[in-house]
Scaffold this motif. Structure first.
Motif, PDB file in Angstrom:
ATOM      1  N   UNK A  44      -6.904  -2.301  -6.886  1.00 48.75           N
ATOM      2  CA  UNK A  44      -5.946  -3.401  -6.969  1.00 48.75           C
ATOM      3  C   UNK A  44      -5.749  -4.066  -5.609  1.00 48.75           C
ATOM      4  N   UNK A  45      -5.645  -3.246  -4.569  1.00 48.68           N
ATOM      5  CA  UNK A  45      -5.466  -3.789  -3.221  1.00 48.68           C
ATOM      6  C   UNK A  45      -6.660  -4.637  -2.807  1.00 48.68           C
ATOM      7  N   UNK A  46      -7.856  -4.097  -3.061  1.00 42.73           N
ATOM      8  CA  UNK A  46      -9.073  -4.796  -2.644  1.00 42.73           C
ATOM      9  C   UNK A  46      -9.285  -6.092  -3.414  1.00 42.73           C
ATOM     10  N   UNK A  47      -9.097  -6.061  -4.737  1.00 42.72           N
ATOM     11  CA  UNK A  47      -9.390  -7.234  -5.555  1.00 42.72           C
ATOM     12  C   UNK A  47      -8.317  -8.322  -5.458  1.00 42.72           C
ATOM     13  N   UNK A  48      -7.065  -7.909  -5.222  1.00 42.87           N
ATOM     14  CA  UNK A  48      -5.990  -8.899  -5.135  1.00 42.87           C
ATOM     15  C   UNK A  48      -5.755  -9.375  -3.711  1.00 42.87           C
ATOM     16  N   UNK A  49      -6.025  -8.500  -2.739  1.00 41.62           N
ATOM     17  CA  UNK A  49      -5.737  -8.826  -1.346  1.00 41.62           C
ATOM     18  C   UNK A  49      -4.295  -8.563  -0.972  1.00 41.62           C
ATOM     19  N   UNK A  50      -3.506  -8.004  -1.891  1.00 46.22           N
ATOM     20  CA  UNK A  50      -2.092  -7.735  -1.635  1.00 46.22           C
ATOM     21  C   UNK A  50      -1.898  -6.360  -0.997  1.00 46.22           C
ATOM     22  N   UNK A  51      -0.821  -6.221  -0.248  1.00 41.73           N
ATOM     23  CA  UNK A  51      -0.420  -4.906   0.258  1.00 41.73           C
ATOM     24  C   UNK A  51       0.468  -4.261  -0.802  1.00 41.73           C
ATOM     25  N   UNK A  52       0.090  -3.103  -1.272  1.00 35.02           N
ATOM     26  CA  UNK A  52       0.847  -2.396  -2.309  1.00 35.02           C
ATOM     27  C   UNK A  52       1.276  -1.045  -1.758  1.00 35.02           C
ATOM     28  N   UNK A  53       2.569  -0.858  -1.574  1.00 35.63           N
ATOM     29  CA  UNK A  53       3.116   0.399  -1.052  1.00 35.63           C
ATOM     30  C   UNK A  53       4.001   1.046  -2.105  1.00 35.63           C
ATOM     31  N   UNK A  54       3.951   2.379  -2.164  1.00 32.37           N
ATOM     32  CA  UNK A  54       4.707   3.143  -3.158  1.00 32.37           C
ATOM     33  C   UNK A  54       5.602   4.145  -2.442  1.00 32.37           C
ATOM     34  N   UNK A  55       6.895   4.196  -2.811  1.00 35.25           N
ATOM     35  CA  UNK A  55       7.833   5.115  -2.171  1.00 35.25           C
ATOM     36  C   UNK A  55       7.458   6.560  -2.482  1.00 35.25           C
ATOM     37  N   UNK A  56       8.049   7.493  -1.745  1.00 31.38           N
ATOM     38  CA  UNK A  56       7.675   8.904  -1.894  1.00 31.38           C
ATOM     39  C   UNK A  56       7.973   9.424  -3.292  1.00 31.38           C
ATOM     40  N   UNK A  57       7.362  10.566  -3.638  1.00 37.64           N
ATOM     41  CA  UNK A  57       7.426  11.084  -5.004  1.00 37.64           C
ATOM     42  C   UNK A  57       8.503  12.100  -5.286  1.00 37.64           C
ATOM     43  N   UNK A  58       9.558  12.168  -4.462  1.00 35.39           N
ATOM     44  CA  UNK A  58      10.606  13.165  -4.678  1.00 35.39           C
ATOM     45  C   UNK A  58      11.622  12.736  -5.732  1.00 35.39           C
ATOM     46  N   UNK A  59      11.513  11.502  -6.209  1.00 39.58           N
ATOM     47  CA  UNK A  59      12.459  10.980  -7.195  1.00 39.58           C
ATOM     48  C   UNK A  59      11.737  10.648  -8.492  1.00 39.58           C
ATOM     49  N   UNK A  60      12.435  10.765  -9.642  1.00 41.98           N
ATOM     50  CA  UNK A  60      11.811  10.385 -10.915  1.00 41.98           C
ATOM     51  C   UNK A  60      11.547   8.882 -10.990  1.00 41.98           C
TER      52      UNK A  60
END
Length: 326
Positions: A44-60
């Motif tokens: 997704x990052x490569x094809x869209x060119x967008x920066x996609x960040x995901x918060x840590x996994x300690x929360x549901x």
């Protein structure tokens, strides 16, 4: 959804803007976006060119932040919506249900921009719904420990992406007022419902809702206390700080005939359960010759209506995944 604006020139000399869109997802939804060994999000990052960040996994719940030029953002958003539709289609392969539920995504944005999104008397949100074909809901309550609210958008990937374009336009024209305290999901050990007796976890379809027990309790409390949650499809939308607050209103849904049995349940058991939990009045119209859908009218306070919609959506999703029977 936070939108940070920075104007830049495109290659053809036109104006573009840099945006940041925040999405609120459950863990399993995030897992679908990440993919095996991070392959899906990398693509997704490569094809869209967008920066996609995901918060840590300690929360549901997790925050997915997408940043880039406007067209890049919309391309990434479309890819996420299409991935969720693929997941829904995969869940339906072994299902007897012939109609599938819509893709549903939740966005997060400053509460101070809500009035502009709703428009006077609900005019702006009505325009967006009619133009895009997407369903839109805005929560009346702030997300915990923040000054942000959640916006739920559902429909086809194309309708959702078009809807987000319209929302971004409104937000850029009406910047947030004052400081914004962003929502940060907290770790939770709450138990779950909608799991079957021998299931190890709560049910969720990517793009849909899982319902932790604690959330159901809170939803029920909201409904009983008449704390406003704004359903933007209502005839009389309400919002803290806007003009008049209407105590009771109605909202209409259309549900495919294939799904109506699972909403009613045996001898009306499921619809009565939803009525009791939400505090709303729910009427299901009779079948119409030649129509593939049934009309459902939900009446009550904004909170009652929103809780009822939440529960109906979860019930539909559980049937599609085969975790419930009609």
């Amino acid at each position: 959804m936070n939108i940070n604006e920075r104007e830049v020139l495109t290659s053809d000399g036109g104006l573009n803007v840099t945006l940041t869109i925040r999405l609120l997802m459950h863990g399993k939804e995030v897992g679908s976006i990440i993919g095996k060994k991070g392959e899906t999000v990398k693509k997704m990052r490569e094809e869209s060119g967008a920066r996609i960040n995901i918060s840590d996994g300690s929360s549901p719940e997790r925050i997915v932040t997408i940043t880039g030029a406007s067209e890049v953002i919309f391309k990434a958003f479309a890819m996420i919506a299409e991935k969720f539709e693929e997941d829904i289609n995969a869940c339906m392969i072994n299902s007897t249900v012939t109609s599938k539920p819509p893709v549903t995504l939740r966005l997060v944005f400053p509460a101070s921009q809500c009035g502009s999104l709703i428009g006077k008397g609900g005019s702006k949100i009505k325009e967006i719904r009619e133009t895009t074909g997407a369903q839109v809901q805005v929560a009346g309550d702030l997300l915990p420990d923040s000054t942000e609210r959640a916006v739920t958008v559902s429909g086809t990937p194309q309708a959702i992406t078009q809807c987000v374009r319209h929302i971004c336009t409104v937000m850029l024209e009406s910047p947030p007022k004052g400081a914004t305290i962003p929502y940060r999901p907290k770790p939770s050990t709450a138990g779950t419902v909608l799991a079957q007796p021998h299931a190890s976890s709560a049910f969720t379809i990517p793009g849909q809702y899982a319902i932790p027990h604690q959330d159901l309790t809170k939803l029920h409390q909201l409904a009983m206390q008449h704390i406003p949650l704004t359903s933007l499809g209502q005839n009389n939308p309400t919002f803290p700080g806007l003009e008049a607050t209407i105590a009771t209103s109605s909202h209409e849904l259309t549900i495919p005939n294939d799904f109506i049995g699972c909403i009613i349940g045996r001898q009306g058991s499921k619809i009565n359960e939803i009525r009791q939990m939400s505090g709303a009045q729910i009427k299901i119209a009779g079948a119409t010759d030649g129509s593939a859908v049934r009309h459902v009218t939900i009446t009550g306070s904004p909170a009652n209506i929103s809780v009822a919609q939440y529960l109906i959506n979860a019930r539909l999703s559980s049937v599609v995944a085969g975790l419930s029977v009609l």
